[in-house]
Design a protein around this motif. Structure first.
Motif, PDB file in Angstrom:
ATOM      1  N   HIS A 160       0.828  -1.214   0.000  1.00 23.92           N
ATOM      2  CA  HIS A 160       0.000   0.000   0.000  1.00 23.92           C
ATOM      3  C   HIS A 160       0.853   1.251   0.000  1.00 23.92           C
ATOM      4  N   ASP A 161       1.852   1.297   0.869  1.00 21.24           N
ATOM      5  CA  ASP A 161       2.684   2.497   0.999  1.00 21.24           C
ATOM      6  C   ASP A 161       3.497   2.752  -0.269  1.00 21.24           C
ATOM      7  N   ILE A 162       4.092   1.685  -0.844  1.00 18.69           N
ATOM      8  CA  ILE A 162       4.940   1.860  -2.027  1.00 18.69           C
ATOM      9  C   ILE A 162       4.100   2.189  -3.254  1.00 18.69           C
ATOM     10  N   SER A 163       2.971   1.518  -3.415  1.00 18.18           N
ATOM     11  CA  SER A 163       2.136   1.789  -4.588  1.00 18.18           C
ATOM     12  C   SER A 163       1.485   3.168  -4.504  1.00 18.18           C
ATOM     13  N   THR A 164       1.216   3.652  -3.309  1.00 17.95           N
ATOM     14  CA  THR A 164       0.608   4.976  -3.145  1.00 17.95           C
ATOM     15  C   THR A 164       1.488   6.074  -3.711  1.00 17.95           C
ATOM     16  N   VAL A 165       2.808   5.944  -3.528  1.00 19.19           N
ATOM     17  CA  VAL A 165       3.722   6.977  -4.029  1.00 19.19           C
ATOM     18  C   VAL A 165       4.152   6.691  -5.463  1.00 19.19           C
ATOM     19  N   VAL A 172       8.264  -2.946 -10.455  1.00 14.08           N
ATOM     20  CA  VAL A 172       8.477  -4.328 -10.858  1.00 14.08           C
ATOM     21  C   VAL A 172       9.342  -5.114  -9.881  1.00 14.08           C
ATOM     22  N   LEU A 173      10.381  -4.506  -9.306  1.00 14.28           N
ATOM     23  CA  LEU A 173      11.216  -5.272  -8.389  1.00 14.28           C
ATOM     24  C   LEU A 173      10.448  -5.654  -7.134  1.00 14.28           C
ATOM     25  N   TYR A 174       9.553  -4.796  -6.679  1.00 14.48           N
ATOM     26  CA  TYR A 174       8.707  -5.140  -5.541  1.00 14.48           C
ATOM     27  C   TYR A 174       7.768  -6.289  -5.907  1.00 14.48           C
ATOM     28  N   GLN A 175       7.331  -6.313  -7.147  1.00 11.20           N
ATOM     29  CA  GLN A 175       6.482  -7.418  -7.589  1.00 11.20           C
ATOM     30  C   GLN A 175       7.235  -8.741  -7.515  1.00 11.20           C
ATOM     31  N   PHE A 176       8.512  -8.720  -7.893  1.00  7.40           N
ATOM     32  CA  PHE A 176       9.296  -9.944  -7.803  1.00  7.40           C
ATOM     33  C   PHE A 176       9.534 -10.340  -6.353  1.00  7.40           C
ATOM     34  N   TYR A 177       9.684  -9.365  -5.488  1.00  8.38           N
ATOM     35  CA  TYR A 177       9.814  -9.708  -4.069  1.00  8.38           C
ATOM     36  C   TYR A 177       8.516 -10.341  -3.564  1.00  8.38           C
ATOM     37  N   VAL A 178       7.382  -9.818  -3.998  1.00  5.39           N
ATOM     38  CA  VAL A 178       6.095 -10.399  -3.620  1.00  5.39           C
ATOM     39  C   VAL A 178       6.024 -11.860  -4.056  1.00  5.39           C
ATOM     40  N   SER A 215      -3.073  -9.437  -6.822  1.00 11.19           N
ATOM     41  CA  SER A 215      -3.747  -8.445  -7.654  1.00 11.19           C
ATOM     42  C   SER A 215      -2.850  -7.252  -7.946  1.00 11.19           C
ATOM     43  N   PHE A 216      -1.766  -7.100  -7.183  1.00 11.90           N
ATOM     44  CA  PHE A 216      -0.817  -6.013  -7.407  1.00 11.90           C
ATOM     45  C   PHE A 216       0.336  -6.434  -8.320  1.00 11.90           C
ATOM     46  N   VAL A 217       0.334  -7.701  -8.751  1.00 10.97           N
ATOM     47  CA  VAL A 217       1.440  -8.231  -9.553  1.00 10.97           C
ATOM     48  C   VAL A 217       0.982  -8.426 -10.989  1.00 10.97           C
ATOM     49  N   ASP A 218       1.770  -7.933 -11.938  1.00 13.42           N
ATOM     50  CA  ASP A 218       1.450  -8.082 -13.354  1.00 13.42           C
ATOM     51  C   ASP A 218       1.514  -9.547 -13.771  1.00 13.42           C
ATOM     52  N   ASP A 219       0.650  -9.907 -14.716  1.00 15.51           N
ATOM     53  CA  ASP A 219       0.665 -11.277 -15.230  1.00 15.51           C
ATOM     54  C   ASP A 219       2.030 -11.646 -15.809  1.00 15.51           C
ATOM     55  N   GLU A 220       2.686 -10.694 -16.435  1.00 14.69           N
ATOM     56  CA  GLU A 220       4.001 -10.954 -17.024  1.00 14.69           C
ATOM     57  C   GLU A 220       5.022 -11.335 -15.963  1.00 14.69           C
ATOM     58  N   VAL A 221       4.911 -10.746 -14.782  1.00 14.47           N
ATOM     59  CA  VAL A 221       5.829 -11.087 -13.690  1.00 14.47           C
ATOM     60  C   VAL A 221       5.483 -12.459 -13.127  1.00 14.47           C
ATOM     61  N   ILE A 222       4.206 -12.716 -12.923  1.00 12.50           N
ATOM     62  CA  ILE A 222       3.787 -14.027 -12.424  1.00 12.50           C
ATOM     63  C   ILE A 222       4.254 -15.130 -13.360  1.00 12.50           C
ATOM     64  N   MET A 223       4.092 -14.908 -14.660  1.00 11.24           N
ATOM     65  CA  MET A 223       4.435 -15.919 -15.644  1.00 11.24           C
ATOM     66  C   MET A 223       5.904 -15.878 -16.046  1.00 11.24           C
ATOM     67  N   GLU A 224       6.697 -15.073 -15.361  1.00 10.16           N
ATOM     68  CA  GLU A 224       8.145 -15.014 -15.530  1.00 10.16           C
ATOM     69  C   GLU A 224       8.540 -14.722 -16.969  1.00 10.16           C
TER      70      GLU A 224
END
Length: 477
Positions: A160-165, A172-178, A215-224
């Protein structure tokens, strides 16, 4: 005072011990130290003064970088050990002592939000042995708090905090951490490896929170569709996470029989010393040709898999009553109810029979995916003494795509990349001699390599002697 001494006098070293004293010492040092740089070490770390000096020199040469990571990217930001940071940048943040598990990652991810940092694994920092392996295997107590409370107090709040700003977008790097974070939680409940079972309600709550996080992660990241070392998983796991995100209601998947291009992210230059840009701009999207002509799975115009990635693992080969019997398995990426799987012995089609022996994986007590497993009976009685070629294929819309074989599970003595050869009664079965094989394929434009097919030929002691001398004949059953 020499340069090295001057640099090292500007560095405070914090020795990490138990959780509470470490958090308190770290926060006090960040607030009150007069040193310009801070590094955290723990027992078992290997980091000499030259590593620290070079890291600080890099920070001096890159004034907009807030820290140096002298280790592999997959070890960051989950662990803070070895990270050399500017105290002036760190003092704007504090480790959150209310967090039970991910207080280090929380601090690092907040500190570098929108900032630059340096990735320099060549400096030679070595983490303690227990943390130098795949971090997914180094797990804390797998209690319910590690799932539900940590998801709420740490990950969802961070997202929430990172996406708000970032205009509502998670960089994208936060998505990979997720994805790494969720993979850890899934691994802790794979098959019978979980230390404890949760109630049905608790399990459902964990999965619901995971869906919300995805829901905050792009399909492209999920599917590597990007190359990134902190999240690397097989297609079936990635597909499972996509099912979780969409509640088993996936977008339309298209199949395109054409040259398949995957996407990659190039984070650093060849020497691993480049300054990495801010997370909102880092790892620019780039397309490159990952595979040659193949059968591409596309989702919303995103390439998610290629038939060229399929490999058939050979589990057993046996000779029985005039037949060569093969037991194999491979990933179920291409639905066997839609695509045509078969073997070709030279120009003759040999049908395969699917069975239920494929590898299966369960998460949270339910089957999540299972490989395709099949039996093939190759008739040998009526073939002549010439060299014959056997390969596995997938057919779609009147085109044929070859699936290579992998013998590593079949013969423990096979070295990776080594050619396979074994005697079965009157026959020798081996991987192909690439130079002698030529263009044996239903598609003349493609060349079958030595790993793609099996060669069957009549046994003779001269042939066997040649195989032994060349190192091809490894075992005999």
């Amino acid at each position: 005072m020499g340069y090295n001494e001057a640099v090292m006098d500007n560095l405070d070293i914090i020795i990490k011990k138990d959780r509470d004293s470490f958090i308190e010492e770290f926060n006090n040092t960040v607030s009150n130290s007069e040193a310009e740089y801070i590094v955290v070490l723990c027992e078992g770390n290997k980091m000499d003064d030259t590593v620290q000096e070079k890291a600080i020199a890099a920070l001096l040469n890159n004034q907009d970088a807030v820290l140096v990571v002298p280790k592999k990217l997959y070890q960051f930001p989950e662990r803070i050990e070895g990270v050399i940071m500017r105290r002036s940048a760190a003092e704007k943040f504090r480790m959150n002592k209310e967090l039970k598990f991910n207080y280090e990652a929380d601090f690092l991810l907040r500190m570098i939000s929108g900032k630059n940092f340096l990735l320099m694994p060549e400096l030679g920092f070595i983490q303690a042995e227990s943390e130098d392996r795949d971090l997914r295997k180094t797990l804390p107590d797998r209690n319910i708090d590690w799932y539900l409370e940590d998801m709420d107090k740490f990950l969802m709040k961070l997202i929430h905090d990172i996406s708000t700003v970032n205009d509502g977008k998670l960089p994208v790097l936060y998505q990979f951490y997720v994805m790494y974070y969720l993979k850890c939680r899934m691994d802790a409940n794979i098959g019978g490896e979980a230390d404890r079972k949760f109630s049905e309600n608790a399990t459902q709550e964990i999965l619901d929170k995971a869906r919300e996080i995805l829901s905050f992660v792009d399909d492209e990241v999920i599917m590597e569709c990007f190359e990134f070392p902190t999240y690397t998983e097989e297609y079936q796991f990635r597909r499972m996470m996509l099912f979780m995100k969409y509640g088993h209601s996936l977008p339309l998947v298209e199949v395109r029989p054409q040259r398949t291009k995957m996407r990659s992210i190039e984070p650093i230059n060849a020497k691993n010393t480049a300054l990495i840009g801010s997370f909102s701009e880092m790892y620019p999207l780039d397309r490159r040709n990952l595979r040659l002509s193949g059968l591409g799975l596309m989702m919303n115009d995103v390439p998610v898999y290629s038939s060229n990635m399929l490999v058939a693992t050979v589990h057993t080969i046996e000779f029985e009553e005039g037949y060569l019997r093969l037991e194999c398995s491979f990933t179920d990426a291409f639905d066997k109810d839609v695509f045509d799987y078969y073997m070709m012995l030279d120009d003759k089609r040999v049908e395969i029979t699917f069975n239920d022996k494929g590898r299966m994986k369960e998460y949270f007590g339910s089957v999540s995916f299972k490989d395709y497993s099949f039996t093939a009976m190759i008739p040998l009685e009526n073939i002549d003494s010439k060299k014959h070629t056997l390969f596995l294929a997938i057919g779609y819309q009147d085109r044929e795509y070859i699936i290579p074989f992998d013998f590593k599970e079949y013969s423990n003595e096979q070295e990776e990349g080594a050619m396979f050869c074994q005697q079965f009664g009157d026959w020798l079965v081996s991987t192909a001699d690439y130079t002698a094989l030529g263009d044996i394929t239903a598609q003349p434009s493609q060349r079958v390599s030595s790993e793609d097919c099996i060669v069957i030929e009549k046994y003779s002691w001269l042939k066997k002697a040649g195989k032994v001398l060349s190192g091809q004949l490894k075992t005999e059953k």
